[in-house]
Design an enzyme around this catalytic site. Structure first.
Site, short mmCIF file in Angstrom:
data_model
loop_
_atom_site.label_atom_id
_atom_site.label_comp_id
_atom_site.label_asym_id
_atom_site.label_seq_id
_atom_site.Cartn_x
_atom_site.Cartn_y
_atom_site.Cartn_z
N ASP A 1 0.35 -0.98 0.08
CA ASP A 1 -0.17 0.21 -0.24
C ASP A 1 0.84 1.46 0.02
OD1 ASP A 1 -2.29 -1.28 0.36
OD2 ASP A 1 -2.60 -0.91 2.26
N LYS B 1 -4.65 2.43 -2.48
CA LYS B 1 -5.10 2.59 -1.37
C LYS B 1 -4.45 4.37 -0.59
CE LYS B 1 -7.33 -0.04 -0.32
NZ LYS B 1 -8.75 0.01 -0.86
N MET C 1 -7.63 9.17 10.30
CA MET C 1 -8.14 9.92 8.18
C MET C 1 -9.36 11.03 8.86
SD MET C 1 -8.76 5.64 6.86
CE MET C 1 -8.94 4.86 8.62
#
Length: 256
Positions: free
Chosen positions: A40, A62, A175
Site C-alpha cells: 500500500d 490505497k 484519517m
C-alpha cells in the site's frame, strides 16, 4: 516466471506506522519468503528490501485523494498471484485489522480455499502517540481509549465521535484531518474547549510533524504548521503529558 510447483498462500502483514525498523521480526521472515508483495501507499518501500530480489513487487495504492486500486481489484490480484506464483505477502500500513480491511481480504482468500496467515503490525493509533511520549491510558487521567475513523464510507464523520467526546477517554482519530473542523465542533459542543489535543503528521517517519494545543486552538496550529495527511488526531488529558504542553500551560498562566 510462473511456478506451478509452489504452494499458494497469503500472508496479511502489518507494516507498522512508517518507520521500517518497527516491522516485526516475524514480518521480516515472511517478506524473505515472498514470491509476490502487494504493498500500500502507507507502507515504507524500504521494507521491500527484505523480499527476494526476484520477487514481484506490486504497488496497489490505497491513499485518500490519490489514485488507488479498488478493493475488489486488490482482492482479485491477491488471488491471481497466489494461484500462479505461490506466496503472496499483502503488506499493509499499520495493522491489517485496524481500518486496514484485512478481514475482507482474508475472507475473500478463504472463498478460494487459499490458506491465509496474519502477522500483526504496530497500529499507528497506539504506536504514534507512544513515540511522542503520549500514553493512550494513564492512571488518574484516562482509563480507556477510543480508536475511531474520521470519515466513514459515506463520507461523513463517524457517529462514534459524538459519543467519544462525551467521555473521559482518550480519543484517537485516524484519517480525520479533513474533518478536523467538524470534529473540533463536536468536542466544543461537549464543553471540551480546553481539552489537550495533538495532531501528528507522518508518525514515526523522518518527516514527522507534531502540533500540540487544546481543542480551541488546534485548527489554527494545524494551519500555521501546514500539517498534511496522513495525520493522526489525539484528544484527551494524556496529551498534557507531552513535554511541550508545559509551555502551553505557562502561556495560559501569563494571560490569566
Amino acid at each position: 516466471m510462473v511456478n506451478q510447483n509452489k504452494e499458494s498462500k497469503i500472508t496479511l502483514l502489518g507494516a507498522g506506522p512508517g518507520d521500517p525498523d518497527l516491522l516485526t521480526l516475524k514480518g521480516v521472515k515472511a517478506l524473505q519468503t515472498a514470491d509476490v508483495v502487494l504493498y500500500d501507499a502507507l507502507t515504507n518501500e524500504a521494507l521491500l528490501e527484505h523480499a527476494p530480489e526476484e520477487a514481484i513487487k506490486v504497488y496497489v495504492g490505497k491513499r485518500s485523494g490519490e489514485h488507488s486500486y479498488p478493493q475488489d481489484t486488490i482482492n482479485k490480484l491477491m488471488i491471481d498471484y497466489a494461484l500462479n506464483y505461490g506466496h503472496v505477502v499483502r503488506l499493509k500500513g499499520g495493522d491489517p485489522f485496524v481500518f486496514g480491511r484485512g478481514y475482507e481480504e482474508l475472507d475473500y482468500a478463504a472463498s478460494y480455499s487459499i490458506p491465509v496467515s496474519v502477522i500483526p503490525g504496530i497500529s499507528s493509533s497506539i504506536g504514534v502517540p507512544g513515540l511522542q511520549q503520549i500514553p493512550v491510558t494513564h492512571r488518574g487521567l484516562s482509563e480507556s481509549f477510543w480508536v475511531i475513523t474520521g470519515t466513514t464510507t459515506s463520507g461523513e464523520v463517524s457517529a462514534d465521535i459524538y459519543q467519544a467526546a462525551q467521555s473521559n477517554a482518550t480519543v484517537v482519530v485516524l484519517m480525520g484531518l479533513k474533518k478536523l473542523s467538524k470534529i473540533v465542533a463536536i468536542f466544543k459542543a461537549a464543553g471540551k474547549h480546553n481539552l489537550p489535543t495533538a495532531v501528528v503528521q507522518n508518525g514515526s517517519a523522518e518527516d514527522e510533524k507534531l502540533v500540540v494545543g487544546v481543542v480551541e486552538t488546534i485548527e489554527s496550529l494545524v494551519q500555521h504548521e501546514n500539517i498534511k495527511a496522513p495525520a493522526l488526531l489525539i484528544f484527551g488529558e494524556v496529551v498534557s503529558l507531552h513535554p511541550s504542553f508545559k509551555n502551553i500551560i505557562k502561556q495560559y498562566a501569563s494571560i490569566a
